[in-house]
Scaffold this motif. Structure first.
Motif, PDB file in Angstrom:
ATOM      1  N   TYR A 331      48.351  44.437  31.642  1.00  0.00           N
ATOM      2  CA  TYR A 331      47.827  44.608  32.998  1.00  0.00           C
ATOM      3  C   TYR A 331      46.634  43.702  33.278  1.00  0.00           C
ATOM      4  O   TYR A 331      46.355  43.378  34.427  1.00  0.00           O
ATOM      5  CB  TYR A 331      47.544  46.072  33.333  1.00  0.00           C
ATOM      6  N   PHE A 336      48.219  45.620  37.407  1.00  0.00           N
ATOM      7  CA  PHE A 336      48.718  46.978  37.220  1.00  0.00           C
ATOM      8  C   PHE A 336      50.118  47.168  37.795  1.00  0.00           C
ATOM      9  O   PHE A 336      50.961  47.834  37.199  1.00  0.00           O
ATOM     10  CB  PHE A 336      47.755  47.989  37.860  1.00  0.00           C
ATOM     11  N   THR A 339      52.852  45.553  35.650  1.00  0.00           N
ATOM     12  CA  THR A 339      53.005  46.314  34.408  1.00  0.00           C
ATOM     13  C   THR A 339      53.758  47.614  34.664  1.00  0.00           C
ATOM     14  O   THR A 339      54.681  47.979  33.928  1.00  0.00           O
ATOM     15  CB  THR A 339      51.630  46.622  33.800  1.00  0.00           C
ATOM     16  N   PRO A 383      48.970  52.755  32.527  1.00  0.00           N
ATOM     17  CA  PRO A 383      48.369  51.791  33.459  1.00  0.00           C
ATOM     18  C   PRO A 383      48.109  52.350  34.853  1.00  0.00           C
ATOM     19  O   PRO A 383      47.113  52.006  35.482  1.00  0.00           O
ATOM     20  CB  PRO A 383      49.401  50.654  33.502  1.00  0.00           C
ATOM     21  N   ARG A 466      47.741  42.476  42.220  1.00  0.00           N
ATOM     22  CA  ARG A 466      46.781  42.038  41.210  1.00  0.00           C
ATOM     23  C   ARG A 466      45.391  41.819  41.802  1.00  0.00           C
ATOM     24  O   ARG A 466      44.379  42.139  41.179  1.00  0.00           O
ATOM     25  CB  ARG A 466      47.264  40.753  40.537  1.00  0.00           C
ATOM     26  N   ASP A 469      43.579  45.189  42.003  1.00  0.00           N
ATOM     27  CA  ASP A 469      43.699  46.130  40.897  1.00  0.00           C
ATOM     28  C   ASP A 469      42.374  46.780  40.564  1.00  0.00           C
ATOM     29  O   ASP A 469      42.309  47.925  40.164  1.00  0.00           O
ATOM     30  CB  ASP A 469      44.222  45.397  39.649  1.00  0.00           C
TER      31      ASP A 469
END
Length: 470
Positions: A331, A336, A339, A383, A466, A469
């Protein structure tokens, strides 16, 4: 100020992370073992105390008390600190264990199991919250993998230990053995964990806590006992849902006006928190379906013994911590959402494969499928929780973690209701179903588990990208 800087300010630098993590693992092991250890001792307990018709409540009341207390403990941890709430949970769990060991009747044992559940309701979310506090974003996945491994080991050891205690010592030692372990866990935490939470005067939302706990308790109770203790369309079956829904509606009205709500409604509006909670609902349903019916399939359809069935399911709990320990690197590199989507896709593939199992399947195939599902769970469950924790500061992390755990409990309860109803409707009350009948009923359950995995994957798609995150 970054999340890590907030954590270092709020938690004393004297905290020794290794011993603290060991304490968290030991505390988690107590809760996890008591979810399963009693299963193989039921007949011995009933033979001593009587009350065969009441023994399912030994499981239901524990899960119910644990689930409904989690959100309250999360808020209290944000007000008073993690350490006192964790120690309180360990102490209540220990007291409940002593009382269970001294129980003189089945009703008394059921009440004392509820006490245990109230302690467990503090231990489970506090373990994850403290891990989120003392470890950096890059380290949290590995720390949570250790905690996840405890659940895996306990799922295998619990029934075995329960059988050994009840056969060679006494079923009472199933509970009494917890007392020295609780003392050790509390001592390690006292000695090694230091925190300095804000000392502002807290305002506790008592009306909100009562309405949330009561409403959630009635809804979960209705899901757990509907179709078993009472018919779904009976006055009791309908009444618990109506009253529970009314209490939760009152809870929302109270929270809108509360100065410091017990469960802030912003938890239900932030994208990352909603998505992670929906994923957690799916995790709860899938785990409940697999842990309840994979051993039944391996024993009743494939004709193996209980030990082989346990090991077939154990591969689920092996794959989970392995992938969770690798999730941190993933991650940080891809984010996250990517993932979680990877984990969700793996879990979906594995759950879909369970729908292909039939009377010709081999045990190793069941184990391989469970391993794939476990690997997927490690990449989606940890995650998404870590993403939720990372989106808030110390003063909100307890509430966020507890909300996530509460969502998993809801998923488990819904899973119990749906999967149980599917099996009962297909077996038609058969006292001794054949392997073919059992296979057909469990096939429907596995298809439903696959549908839950698909819904979980969709929920993961709503995790922030991303760039957002952190």
């Amino acid at each position: 100020m970054t999340t890590v800087e907030v954590d270092r300010r709020s938690i004393g630098l004297r905290s020794e992370r290794g011993p603290v993590l060991l304490s968290l693992m030991l505390s988690t092991a107590l809760v996890a073992l008591d979810s399963t250890i009693i299963a193989t001792a039921v007949l011995t307990i009933v033979g001593d105390l009587g009350g065969f018709a009441q023994f399912p409540w030994l499981f239901s009341i524990y899960l119910l008390a644990q689930a409904v207390s989690v959100p309250v403990y999360g808020k209290l941890a944000d007000l008073f600190g993690r350490k006192p709430i964790m120690l309180w949970g360990i102490a209540v769990f220990g007291v409940g264990s002593v009382l269970c060991g001294l129980a003189w009747s089945m009703p008394a044992l059921i009440v004392f199991r509820a006490v245990q559940g109230l302690g467990a309701g503090a231990v489970q979310p506090m373990s994850l919250t403290i891990a989120g506090d003392i470890y950096t974003l890059a380290e949290r996945a590995k720390a949570q993998a250790y905690l996840a491994s405890v659940w895996g080991i306990s799922a295998v050891l619990g029934p075995t230990l329960g059988g050994l205690f009840s056969e060679y010592l006494s079923w009472r030692w199933i509970f009494l053995i917890n007392v020295p372990l609780c003392g050790l866990a509390a001592w390690m935490l006292l000695r090694n964990f230091t925190e300095t939470p804000d000392r502002t005067r807290p305002r506790i939302d008592y009306p909100g806590a009562i309405l949330l706990t009561g409403g959630a308790a009635l809804l979960i109770l209705g899901l757990l006992e509907g179709g078993q203790a009472w018919a779904w369309d009976s006055p009791v079956g309908i009444g618990v849902f109506v009253v529970g829904a009314a209490m939760l509606a009152g809870f929302v009205a109270v929270e809108l006006r509360a100065a410091d709500p017990i469960l802030p409604l912003w938890v239900l509006t932030r994208r990352v928190l909603v998505a992670s909670s929906l994923v957690s609902v799916g995790v709860g349903a899938i785990v409940m379906g697999l842990t309840s019916y994979v051993p039944t399939f391996v024993q009743g359809v494939l004709g193996t013994g209980a030990l082989v069935a346990g090991f077939a399911l154990a591969t689920l709990t092996i794959g989970w911590p392995i992938s969770a320990s690798l999730a941190g690197r993933m991650y940080l590199r891809v984010g996250f959402r990517a993932t979680a989507l990877t984990g969700g896709a793996l879990a979906l593939v594995g759950c879909a494969a369970t729908g292909l199992l039939d009377v010709e399947a081999r045990v190793w195939q069941v184990g391989a499928i469970c391993f794939v599902i476990g690997a997927g769970m490690g990449l989606i469950a940890s995650p998404t929780l870590i993403a939720a924790q990372a989106s808030v500061d110390w003063s909100e992390r307890g509430v966020v973690t507890s909300a996530n755990m509460f969502a998993r409990s809801i998923g488990s309860a819904v899973g119990v209701a749906i999967f149980g109803a599917m099996v009962n409707s297909r077996l038609g009350g058969a006292a001794a179903p054949t392997a073919a009948q059992l296979s057909g009923a469990l096939h429907a359950v596995f298809l439903a588990v696959g549908a839950a995995a698909a819904a979980m994957l969709v929920a993961a798609a709503f995790m922030p990208g991303r760039d957002s995150d952190r």
